[in-house]
Write an enzyme that holds these catalytic residues in place. Structure first.
Site, PDB file in Angstrom:
ATOM      1  N   HIS A 194       0.843  -1.198   0.000  1.00 45.61           N
ATOM      2  CA  HIS A 194       0.000   0.000   0.000  1.00 45.61           C
ATOM      3  C   HIS A 194       0.884   1.255   0.000  1.00 45.61           C
ATOM      4  O   HIS A 194       2.057   1.197   0.358  1.00 45.61           O
ATOM      5  CB  HIS A 194      -0.841   0.088   1.284  1.00 45.61           C
ATOM      6  CG  HIS A 194      -1.616  -1.134   1.625  1.00 45.61           C
ATOM      7  ND1 HIS A 194      -2.978  -1.203   1.496  1.00 45.61           N
ATOM      8  CD2 HIS A 194      -1.236  -2.338   2.145  1.00 45.61           C
ATOM      9  CE1 HIS A 194      -3.414  -2.389   1.902  1.00 45.61           C
ATOM     10  NE2 HIS A 194      -2.371  -3.092   2.307  1.00 45.61           N
ATOM     11  N   TYR A 195       0.297   2.401  -0.349  1.00 49.27           N
ATOM     12  CA  TYR A 195       0.891   3.676   0.056  1.00 49.27           C
ATOM     13  C   TYR A 195      -0.053   4.351   1.033  1.00 49.27           C
ATOM     14  O   TYR A 195      -1.251   4.093   1.050  1.00 49.27           O
ATOM     15  CB  TYR A 195       1.268   4.576  -1.113  1.00 49.27           C
ATOM     16  CG  TYR A 195       0.177   5.033  -2.068  1.00 49.27           C
ATOM     17  CD1 TYR A 195      -1.063   5.468  -1.644  1.00 49.27           C
ATOM     18  CD2 TYR A 195       0.434   5.064  -3.440  1.00 49.27           C
ATOM     19  CE1 TYR A 195      -2.031   5.912  -2.530  1.00 49.27           C
ATOM     20  CE2 TYR A 195      -0.525   5.502  -4.344  1.00 49.27           C
ATOM     21  CZ  TYR A 195      -1.754   5.926  -3.893  1.00 49.27           C
ATOM     22  OH  TYR A 195      -2.708   6.361  -4.771  1.00 49.27           O
ATOM     23  N   THR A 196       0.500   5.232   1.876  1.00 49.21           N
ATOM     24  CA  THR A 196      -0.275   5.761   2.997  1.00 49.21           C
ATOM     25  C   THR A 196      -1.097   7.002   2.659  1.00 49.21           C
ATOM     26  O   THR A 196      -2.096   7.282   3.327  1.00 49.21           O
ATOM     27  CB  THR A 196       0.656   6.131   4.163  1.00 49.21           C
ATOM     28  OG1 THR A 196       1.557   7.163   3.736  1.00 49.21           O
ATOM     29  CG2 THR A 196       1.439   4.920   4.644  1.00 49.21           C
ATOM     30  N   HIS A 242      -2.560  -3.079  -3.327  1.00 49.81           N
ATOM     31  CA  HIS A 242      -3.923  -2.886  -2.837  1.00 49.81           C
ATOM     32  C   HIS A 242      -4.887  -2.721  -4.008  1.00 49.81           C
ATOM     33  O   HIS A 242      -6.029  -3.179  -3.969  1.00 49.81           O
ATOM     34  CB  HIS A 242      -3.965  -1.649  -1.924  1.00 49.81           C
ATOM     35  CG  HIS A 242      -5.164  -1.597  -1.035  1.00 49.81           C
ATOM     36  ND1 HIS A 242      -5.410  -0.527  -0.196  1.00 49.81           N
ATOM     37  CD2 HIS A 242      -6.194  -2.457  -0.836  1.00 49.81           C
ATOM     38  CE1 HIS A 242      -6.523  -0.746   0.489  1.00 49.81           C
ATOM     39  NE2 HIS A 242      -7.026  -1.905   0.104  1.00 49.81           N
ATOM     40  N   GLU A 244       2.515  -0.954   4.587  1.00 51.45           N
ATOM     41  CA  GLU A 244       2.196   0.424   4.221  1.00 51.45           C
ATOM     42  C   GLU A 244       3.496   1.183   3.960  1.00 51.45           C
ATOM     43  O   GLU A 244       4.427   1.137   4.771  1.00 51.45           O
ATOM     44  CB  GLU A 244       1.415   1.113   5.347  1.00 51.45           C
ATOM     45  CG  GLU A 244      -0.021   0.662   5.494  1.00 51.45           C
ATOM     46  CD  GLU A 244      -0.961   1.332   4.505  1.00 51.45           C
ATOM     47  OE1 GLU A 244      -0.489   2.160   3.683  1.00 51.45           O
ATOM     48  OE2 GLU A 244      -2.172   1.024   4.557  1.00 51.45           O
ATOM     49  N   ASP A 278      -3.439   2.371  -4.820  1.00 52.00           N
ATOM     50  CA  ASP A 278      -2.097   2.162  -4.282  1.00 52.00           C
ATOM     51  C   ASP A 278      -1.599   0.731  -4.520  1.00 52.00           C
ATOM     52  O   ASP A 278      -2.395  -0.200  -4.559  1.00 52.00           O
ATOM     53  CB  ASP A 278      -2.065   2.498  -2.783  1.00 52.00           C
ATOM     54  CG  ASP A 278      -3.123   1.762  -1.964  1.00 52.00           C
ATOM     55  OD1 ASP A 278      -4.285   1.725  -2.387  1.00 52.00           O
ATOM     56  OD2 ASP A 278      -2.783   1.234  -0.894  1.00 52.00           O
TER      57      ASP A 278
END
Length: 280
Positions: free
Chosen positions: A43-45, A154, A107, A164
């Protein structure tokens, strides 16, 4: 003295009523088992490090097993790998659903995208952060035995709903590190040349092939919004320069190679302390 005697009597009574500890024999171990962690999701946050840490560790009702800071790069473990983290939400891959129960989530601190007059612009990932992500994935895969085709973004497990880790995430570097398979460039080139002169396959073909990869894909026979979102997600990984969701010759070539036996190449995995530098 009387008080002391009463205390001793009470203690004796409690000891007599206590349930004996169950004795469990653990000398027999079944061969019929594997890790509960079957998937690894990246994921990215969308938030900076401080806010990411707060959301993932306090009342945000979302969590991940690991958080990777950007500069300086640093890896934080927030949830034990044997416990379920809340990172995937409504999800699907290859017939499996509710992937929180069978996955490890990473993440990555990254702002995601910015809307501009020229369209969405996705933020790059610092190379030192990517190096740490690769090392972390190597260690998790070695520990949990997660299959290469189950190392996903994700967006792969929730196309359209999630973007993401986005087109700026360098999936090719994970392939270079021997973590995931990658389409054979020679085969893609041949197929693309064919589709540039022959008709590009229709929506029925694209939908069936995308479902074969693992995506939850409508089977309507129409290039509807949901199908475009799945195509775009596929393009973000294998052709990030153009993820418009169009059914073009290059995307058809990539999709055919990805879904054809022998079309995906897998490098020999590198040691966890090595950077991905080798070639096919």
């Amino acid at each position: 003295m009387k008080t002391k005697l009463l205390t001793l009597a009470a203690a004796a009574l409690l000891a007599a009523c206590a349930t004996p500890t169950l004795q469990i024999d653990r000398t027999h171990v079944s061969e019929n088992q594997d890790s509960r962690a079957q998937f690894l999701i990246l994921h990215y946050t969308v938030l900076d490090f401080d806010r990411s840490m707060k959301v993932l560790t306090t009342g945000g009702k979302v969590s991940a097993h690991y958080l990777v800071q950007e500069k300086p790069s640093k890896v934080y473990q927030l949830v034990d790998e044997n416990r379920r983290a809340w990172h995937g939400g409504v999800s699907y891959w290859g017939g499996a659903t509710n992937l929180n129960s069978a996955s490890i989530g990473i993440e990555i601190v990254n702002p995601g995208f910015t809307e501009t007059p020229m369209g969405r612009v996705y933020a790059p990932y610092p190379q030192e952060q990517i190096d740490d992500v690769i090392k972390l994935v190597q260690e998790i895969v070695a520990r949990q035995g997660i299959r290469s085709d189950r190392i996903l973004g994700h967006n792969d497990i929730a196309p359209g709903r999630k973007q993401d880790p986005g087109p700026a995430f360098p999936w090719k570097q994970l392939a270079d590190a021997g973590l995931i398979a990658w389409p054979d460039a020679a085969q893609v080139q041949i197929k693309q040349a064919i589709y540039q002169v022959a008709p590009v396959p229709d929506a029925v073909w694209f939908q069936k092939r995308l479902a074969q990869v693992g995506y939850q894909t409508p089977q309507t026979g129409q290039l509807d919004t949901a199908t475009r979102e799945v195509i775009s997600t596929f393009q973000m990984k294998y052709r990030p320069a153009d993820f418009s969701g169009n059914m073009d010759a290059e995307t058809a070539a990539l999709l055919e190679v990805v879904t054809t036996p022998g079309g995906m190449l897998m490098k020999k995995p590198l040691p966890a302390d090595s950077r991905p530098r080798s070639e096919y």
